[in-house]
Design a protein around this motif. Sequence first.
Motif, PDB file in Angstrom:
ATOM      1  N   LEU A 271      12.146   1.995  -3.140  1.00  0.00           N
ATOM      2  CA  LEU A 271      10.969   2.474  -2.418  1.00  0.00           C
ATOM      3  C   LEU A 271      10.536   3.835  -2.937  1.00  0.00           C
ATOM      4  O   LEU A 271       9.353   4.085  -3.198  1.00  0.00           O
ATOM      5  CB  LEU A 271      11.267   2.550  -0.922  1.00  0.00           C
ATOM      6  CG  LEU A 271      11.129   1.253  -0.145  1.00  0.00           C
ATOM      7  CD1 LEU A 271      11.595   1.444   1.282  1.00  0.00           C
ATOM      8  CD2 LEU A 271       9.693   0.792  -0.166  1.00  0.00           C
ATOM      9  N   ALA A 272      11.528   4.727  -3.119  1.00  0.00           N
ATOM     10  CA  ALA A 272      11.208   6.081  -3.572  1.00  0.00           C
ATOM     11  C   ALA A 272      10.542   6.029  -4.941  1.00  0.00           C
ATOM     12  O   ALA A 272       9.556   6.739  -5.206  1.00  0.00           O
ATOM     13  CB  ALA A 272      12.461   6.925  -3.609  1.00  0.00           C
ATOM     14  N   CYS A 273      11.073   5.150  -5.828  1.00  0.00           N
ATOM     15  CA  CYS A 273      10.486   5.027  -7.181  1.00  0.00           C
ATOM     16  C   CYS A 273       9.044   4.564  -7.078  1.00  0.00           C
ATOM     17  O   CYS A 273       8.149   5.107  -7.748  1.00  0.00           O
ATOM     18  CB  CYS A 273      11.268   4.005  -8.002  1.00  0.00           C
ATOM     19  SG  CYS A 273      12.780   4.661  -8.652  1.00  0.00           S
ATOM     20  N   ARG A 274       8.820   3.548  -6.242  1.00  0.00           N
ATOM     21  CA  ARG A 274       7.450   3.014  -6.140  1.00  0.00           C
ATOM     22  C   ARG A 274       6.493   4.067  -5.606  1.00  0.00           C
ATOM     23  O   ARG A 274       5.358   4.184  -6.064  1.00  0.00           O
ATOM     24  CB  ARG A 274       7.440   1.784  -5.223  1.00  0.00           C
ATOM     25  CG  ARG A 274       8.099   0.600  -5.882  1.00  0.00           C
ATOM     26  CD  ARG A 274       7.840  -0.637  -5.095  1.00  0.00           C
ATOM     27  NE  ARG A 274       6.396  -0.907  -5.000  1.00  0.00           N
ATOM     28  CZ  ARG A 274       5.876  -2.109  -4.940  1.00  0.00           C
ATOM     29  NH1 ARG A 274       6.669  -3.149  -4.979  1.00  0.00           N
ATOM     30  NH2 ARG A 274       4.584  -2.280  -4.837  1.00  0.00           N
ATOM     31  N   ILE A 275       6.963   4.828  -4.634  1.00  0.00           N
ATOM     32  CA  ILE A 275       6.095   5.873  -4.078  1.00  0.00           C
ATOM     33  C   ILE A 275       5.752   6.893  -5.160  1.00  0.00           C
ATOM     34  O   ILE A 275       4.610   7.297  -5.339  1.00  0.00           O
ATOM     35  CB  ILE A 275       6.792   6.545  -2.878  1.00  0.00           C
ATOM     36  CG1 ILE A 275       6.888   5.564  -1.728  1.00  0.00           C
ATOM     37  CG2 ILE A 275       6.056   7.803  -2.450  1.00  0.00           C
ATOM     38  CD1 ILE A 275       7.771   6.013  -0.610  1.00  0.00           C
ATOM     39  N   GLN A 276       6.793   7.283  -5.926  1.00  0.00           N
ATOM     40  CA  GLN A 276       6.581   8.289  -6.959  1.00  0.00           C
ATOM     41  C   GLN A 276       5.614   7.767  -8.022  1.00  0.00           C
ATOM     42  O   GLN A 276       4.692   8.458  -8.426  1.00  0.00           O
ATOM     43  CB  GLN A 276       7.936   8.665  -7.588  1.00  0.00           C
ATOM     44  CG  GLN A 276       7.901   9.937  -8.394  1.00  0.00           C
ATOM     45  CD  GLN A 276       7.383  11.110  -7.551  1.00  0.00           C
ATOM     46  OE1 GLN A 276       7.782  11.294  -6.410  1.00  0.00           O
ATOM     47  NE2 GLN A 276       6.473  11.910  -8.121  1.00  0.00           N
ATOM     48  N   GLN A 277       5.847   6.494  -8.429  1.00  0.00           N
ATOM     49  CA  GLN A 277       4.952   5.893  -9.432  1.00  0.00           C
ATOM     50  C   GLN A 277       3.515   5.905  -8.942  1.00  0.00           C
ATOM     51  O   GLN A 277       2.590   6.261  -9.663  1.00  0.00           O
ATOM     52  CB  GLN A 277       5.369   4.444  -9.693  1.00  0.00           C
ATOM     53  CG  GLN A 277       6.483   4.303 -10.714  1.00  0.00           C
ATOM     54  CD  GLN A 277       6.978   2.874 -10.770  1.00  0.00           C
ATOM     55  OE1 GLN A 277       6.490   2.006 -10.054  1.00  0.00           O
ATOM     56  NE2 GLN A 277       7.954   2.643 -11.636  1.00  0.00           N
ATOM     57  N   ARG A 278       3.349   5.517  -7.684  1.00  0.00           N
ATOM     58  CA  ARG A 278       2.009   5.458  -7.119  1.00  0.00           C
ATOM     59  C   ARG A 278       1.373   6.841  -7.140  1.00  0.00           C
ATOM     60  O   ARG A 278       0.198   6.998  -7.481  1.00  0.00           O
ATOM     61  CB  ARG A 278       2.097   4.927  -5.696  1.00  0.00           C
ATOM     62  CG  ARG A 278       0.771   4.672  -5.040  1.00  0.00           C
ATOM     63  CD  ARG A 278       0.152   3.423  -5.614  1.00  0.00           C
ATOM     64  NE  ARG A 278       0.987   2.276  -5.354  1.00  0.00           N
ATOM     65  CZ  ARG A 278       0.678   1.333  -4.471  1.00  0.00           C
ATOM     66  NH1 ARG A 278      -0.432   1.439  -3.791  1.00  0.00           N
ATOM     67  NH2 ARG A 278       1.456   0.310  -4.292  1.00  0.00           N
ATOM     68  N   LEU A 279       2.177   7.851  -6.793  1.00  0.00           N
ATOM     69  CA  LEU A 279       1.637   9.212  -6.787  1.00  0.00           C
ATOM     70  C   LEU A 279       1.207   9.617  -8.195  1.00  0.00           C
ATOM     71  O   LEU A 279       0.137  10.186  -8.393  1.00  0.00           O
ATOM     72  CB  LEU A 279       2.679  10.193  -6.254  1.00  0.00           C
ATOM     73  CG  LEU A 279       2.873  10.173  -4.738  1.00  0.00           C
ATOM     74  CD1 LEU A 279       3.962  11.139  -4.345  1.00  0.00           C
ATOM     75  CD2 LEU A 279       1.570  10.526  -4.055  1.00  0.00           C
ATOM     76  N   ASN A 280       2.078   9.299  -9.169  1.00  0.00           N
ATOM     77  CA  ASN A 280       1.751   9.651 -10.551  1.00  0.00           C
ATOM     78  C   ASN A 280       0.457   8.976 -10.998  1.00  0.00           C
ATOM     79  O   ASN A 280      -0.401   9.578 -11.618  1.00  0.00           O
ATOM     80  CB  ASN A 280       2.885   9.211 -11.486  1.00  0.00           C
ATOM     81  CG  ASN A 280       4.136  10.031 -11.246  1.00  0.00           C
ATOM     82  OD1 ASN A 280       4.060  11.067 -10.578  1.00  0.00           O
ATOM     83  ND2 ASN A 280       5.264   9.558 -11.743  1.00  0.00           N
TER      84      ASN A 280
ATOM     85  N   LYS B 264       0.845  -1.184   0.000  1.00  0.00           N
ATOM     86  CA  LYS B 264       0.000   0.000   0.000  1.00  0.00           C
ATOM     87  C   LYS B 264       0.882   1.236   0.000  1.00  0.00           C
ATOM     88  O   LYS B 264       2.029   1.209   0.463  1.00  0.00           O
ATOM     89  CB  LYS B 264      -0.893   0.011   1.245  1.00  0.00           C
ATOM     90  CG  LYS B 264      -2.126  -0.835   1.102  1.00  0.00           C
ATOM     91  CD  LYS B 264      -3.052  -0.584   2.275  1.00  0.00           C
ATOM     92  CE  LYS B 264      -2.316  -0.740   3.576  1.00  0.00           C
ATOM     93  NZ  LYS B 264      -3.098  -0.292   4.707  1.00  0.00           N
ATOM     94  N   HIS B 265       0.304   2.330  -0.461  1.00  0.00           N
ATOM     95  CA  HIS B 265       1.066   3.570  -0.533  1.00  0.00           C
ATOM     96  C   HIS B 265       1.541   3.976   0.863  1.00  0.00           C
ATOM     97  O   HIS B 265       2.721   4.292   1.072  1.00  0.00           O
ATOM     98  CB  HIS B 265       0.192   4.669  -1.131  1.00  0.00           C
ATOM     99  CG  HIS B 265       0.900   5.962  -1.286  1.00  0.00           C
ATOM    100  ND1 HIS B 265       1.989   6.123  -2.113  1.00  0.00           N
ATOM    101  CD2 HIS B 265       0.695   7.160  -0.688  1.00  0.00           C
ATOM    102  CE1 HIS B 265       2.424   7.362  -2.040  1.00  0.00           C
ATOM    103  NE2 HIS B 265       1.645   8.017  -1.174  1.00  0.00           N
ATOM    104  N   THR B 266       0.620   3.946   1.834  1.00  0.00           N
ATOM    105  CA  THR B 266       0.982   4.396   3.181  1.00  0.00           C
ATOM    106  C   THR B 266       2.128   3.567   3.747  1.00  0.00           C
ATOM    107  O   THR B 266       3.032   4.106   4.395  1.00  0.00           O
ATOM    108  CB  THR B 266      -0.219   4.266   4.121  1.00  0.00           C
ATOM    109  OG1 THR B 266      -0.865   3.029   3.866  1.00  0.00           O
ATOM    110  CG2 THR B 266      -1.188   5.402   3.933  1.00  0.00           C
ATOM    111  N   SER B 267       2.102   2.261   3.478  1.00  0.00           N
ATOM    112  CA  SER B 267       3.151   1.447   4.074  1.00  0.00           C
ATOM    113  C   SER B 267       4.481   1.690   3.379  1.00  0.00           C
ATOM    114  O   SER B 267       5.533   1.629   4.010  1.00  0.00           O
ATOM    115  CB  SER B 267       2.773  -0.030   4.025  1.00  0.00           C
ATOM    116  OG  SER B 267       2.841  -0.492   2.716  1.00  0.00           O
ATOM    117  N   GLU B 268       4.426   2.012   2.066  1.00  0.00           N
ATOM    118  CA  GLU B 268       5.692   2.312   1.392  1.00  0.00           C
ATOM    119  C   GLU B 268       6.289   3.608   1.918  1.00  0.00           C
ATOM    120  O   GLU B 268       7.500   3.710   2.155  1.00  0.00           O
ATOM    121  CB  GLU B 268       5.476   2.382  -0.116  1.00  0.00           C
ATOM    122  CG  GLU B 268       5.441   0.992  -0.735  1.00  0.00           C
ATOM    123  CD  GLU B 268       4.915   0.995  -2.148  1.00  0.00           C
ATOM    124  OE1 GLU B 268       4.568   2.088  -2.645  1.00  0.00           O
ATOM    125  OE2 GLU B 268       4.842  -0.080  -2.743  1.00  0.00           O
TER     126      GLU B 268
END
Lengths: 585, 501, 105
Positions: free
Chosen positions: C83-92, B163-167
């Motif tokens: 992790l940073a990439c995944r977060i950014q992708q998710r945001l996009n 999940k986003h929050t957990s990441e």
Amino acid sequence: MTGINFQSGLHILLLSSGAGLPLLFVLFLWWRPCRKTVYALLPLTTLPALLIVLFVPSEVVVEVPWFFMGGRMGIDPIGRAFLFFTALVWCFSTLFGQASLSDDPNRYRFFGYFLVAMAGNFGLILAQDGLGFYLFFAMMSFAAYGLIIHDDTPEALRAGRIYLGLVIIGEVLLFAALLMIAGMAPGLLFSTGQPGTGGALLFVLLFLGFGIKAGALPVHFWLPLAHPVAPTAASAVLSGAMIKAGLLGWLRFYPLGLSNPGDYGEIVIVLGLIAAFYGVVVGLGQREAKTVLAYSSISQMGLMTILTGCAMLTPTYRATIFSVIALYAIHHGLAKSTLFLGTGLLKSSKNQYSQRCWLTAGLIFIALTLAGFPFTSGAMVKTALKNVSGSLAPPWSGILHLLLPLTAVATMVLMVHFFTVMPTGKASSSKRKQWREMLAWGAGLLGVVAGLRLWPEAARFHYGILDSAVLWNGLWPILMGSVIGWLIHRMALRAEKESIFELPPGDIVGVEGYWNQRKIIPWFTSIQQTPPGDTQIFGTPGFISFFSKYQGELGKREKILMRWKVIGILYLTLCLCLIVLFAFY
Amino acid sequence: MIEPASLAPWLIIIPLAGGLLAFLLPSRSVLIGLSATVANGLLALAITFYSINTIPLEYALGGWPPPAGILLRIDGLTLVMLTMTAITGLAISIYAQGYFPARIGSGNGVSRHGPQQDFFWPLWLMLLAGLNGLFLAGDLFNLYVTLEVTALAAVALTALSGKHTSEVAALRYLLVSLLGSLSYLFGTVLLYRACHVLHLATLGALIVSSPVVWSGLALITVGLLLKTALFPMHFWLPPAHVNALTPVSAILSALVIKASFYLIFRFWGDVFMRILPLGGYSLLGGLGAAAVLWGGIQALRQKRLKMLIAYSTVAQLGYLFIALPIIRHDAGPSSRFALVYLIISHAGAKAAMFLAAGNVFLHFGHDRINELAGVKDALPMTSFALAVAGVSLMGLPPSGGFIGKWLLLTASFASGQWWWGIILIAGSLLAVAYIYRVVRHLFTKAPGPSSGKRQVARTMEASSLFLAVLSLVMGIFAPLVSKLIASDAVSLASLLAGVVP
Amino acid sequence: MTITTGYIISALLLFGIGMNGLMTCSHQLRKILAVNLMASGVFLILIVTGFGTDGSAIDHVPHAMVLTGIVISVSTTALALTLACRIQQRLNRSADETAEGNDDD
């Protein structure tokens, strides 16, 4: 030589199985394949305790260093008296419960809690050190919660909740008291005989902490709520055996912790006197038989509280007074539990006229015993009580001399009231079940008749002499009590009510509306109000909404701590602090 | 008869090899994972029982002596930590074995649950290897390496839920963890510059107070405080622990947090006790006291069960720090024993709580405290586990928490530091309040029919109950633990006596 | 001696700059870089330690530590970047489609 070793080994085995066997049975109750067998064998669990009373000499002490920071188990004279009636009460109640719950779907759960409470009760009597006593006391208190809520009715849950709240408060108070005592008496051994150094604070902690269990004023109010809602077997042990654990706690811990118990003896006597009469007065306002019995317990415990106060006032007579307290506990424990069992039986005896007759006759006998009818155990303890009050210093001996007969009158009045609200048979159960229940009750009745006579120390008090003065002393309170009780009943009948005045069970908490309005109950619990229907309304307890008032504030503070910059500053500050501390070390 | 110390490397090898295997054979990962944790548990117990009379032991890997070789060291504290990790880990593994299939089977169209299981086992076994290595490591630098291995695996596990929050929480956890471990490494370097020794016992005997040593120890301590989430640096803990998958939450709060605290205990309660300033102990104790109160109050106001449990961790960690000043002023081993007892009983109780909360979540699909009515009927074992674990957290007898707090209280009053005692009692009252908040809902009847959506496997309920009951009846193991800790105290006394100024 | 001091000062500077970056930069990538900078600072001091204060024999232990440290640093950076990439992708992605199912824990 081997004979002696064998014997001491046997003693040690008995002492450890006193609390151990019930716990072992709990394990087997859990295990499905052998549940049925274990259920049939349940009454055996009280056997080791009874054998200890009979055979284990006082000087045998088991040291169990492997168990929970080390424990000591043994049986001293006062413990022997308490174990005697406690084991009997549990034995009768187990027999009764085994029969009456035999078709209850949750009976294994019930007996799980029942056995844990039993183990706690036996264990606390056998424990010879403060920590062990506390451990077993806690075990018993928490397990009793499961007994109270067994029926799962809203009343049971409410009583359980109030009980649990009080138990937790009591545990905290006792814990604090134990800490204070631990500071002055390392090892917390009861047998050292050295007075502690505790003062008024310790006294208050101990009085309230154990008073919750003993039904002392002003923390008595869970009793009349919990005793009626629990299954009969459970109310019998609650009122007959467990309530005395609080008393034993006082007897054990006052000498251990207080530097000068005499300072508080008068307060204890006054509180006991108030409880003795208060229980009767409020009990008269009740309409449920088991509730009346619970109030009678409060009143009777008041008398034992008076005795405790006497022992504190006069240390020279302490040993004698302690044995009188033990006698009183034996007498009341057996009588009250049998009363409860009989009341339970009456409830389930529809359309059985002869049985009802027998039951009522037996109950009347026990009621007379409680009021001190000549030749009964009640008369014995009355005599003993009078001897004690005679040995007190002037003001108290006179006051008690005057008031003690009046308590007998009051007890009789309450007993008459009990018979007027006696339950009519509402349901009937199978013949076999009832037969077994009757058997258990009959055994209890036998205990009431013979129990105290079998106890060696009781022989010291002359109770059976055919002396007209003695007879009259025993009889007039009963006659007077019966007449007053009858008059009160007449008044109630004329007013077409069951009792002359009506009070909610649990007096203080009974008037919940009042406390609710004052926002005192909601502050501590989740109960906003208890509507007449089945559902309960839960809100947020006051002390939590007190925090939620600052919810935003606390959340904001917490958010500040989440910022990286704040972390950086904290990190550097802590590093610097440590270095500075190093530099100045 | 095998030398018990020579078994020690297997505590690292088995989970490490198991982790690699599980990664290479995803279809067998559950089997491999379970057998590795079982083997690890048996091995830890065997080492404990064989070496109980011969500690402390040292074992040089491959026969290479330090400084180039790696030295494993076993003493009483190590054995306790190893056993605690093994048993708690085993129960959590059994839980996980039921947990992932339950989520995969629930099939709400999300395909991420399969990979979660495939990655969980390798990561968890790596974490176990890191933890075992950390407890066994006998020098400052190997402690750093194992600390990093543990942290890497823990961060990856945190992010596992996808999940986003957990990441986001995982990345923050990683950065904080890196700040902490770099700070630790910096401190290690400074200490090495001062003494030219990494081996802990030698360092403890050699070290002399100097400004370089001061800053080294300060950096090491603060780095570890950050990783232990001591108030006011606990900010990363609740989001990371709450948003992780249930078995991961249990692992993080029961075991991973204890790893960095173990190091603080090693350094402040043992190796560097001789030269650390008294004021430093009071500072840590004071922060611990603040943590107890702050964590308790925050737990009181949480609306979600998992959040409440996470803040309770913040509060319970405070107790561990309060114990440090008491240990410093207490001559006997009883306060050290109390601290160790608090550590292990918290591990059992907290893991049990998280697992039980996971069951509630799985069954109801939420964990809002105010809507928990009826849990008793739907999940009887789980609600019992929650209540029992709660009793242990409150510190009522006969729980392990009771013994720990009781010994600490008596020690604090005996050494005249009664103020710590008052904080301990206040913290217990707060714990009573927030546990009561949960329990009163559990045991009330549901207003309507049960709203449960998923079945919870019996093993999942049983493993949480097992841990809860274990933490409740820990009193029975007290003598074993006290024997281990007492032998530590003897060697500590000789260390202190040898070089006391 | 002066060379050693110079190295140490620059190492401390590196550590401090990295620390400052970690605290003040809001972008995740910058934070990751900042942590790397801090690590470099620590490694620099380690190397200088191996250099030997009295100019005699070179101490190999710090060098072994640096090598291990670099390996660890590489792997942590890799994890952080992922992790940073995944977060950014998710945001996009969530910017594109806001309806993201939030099913369970």
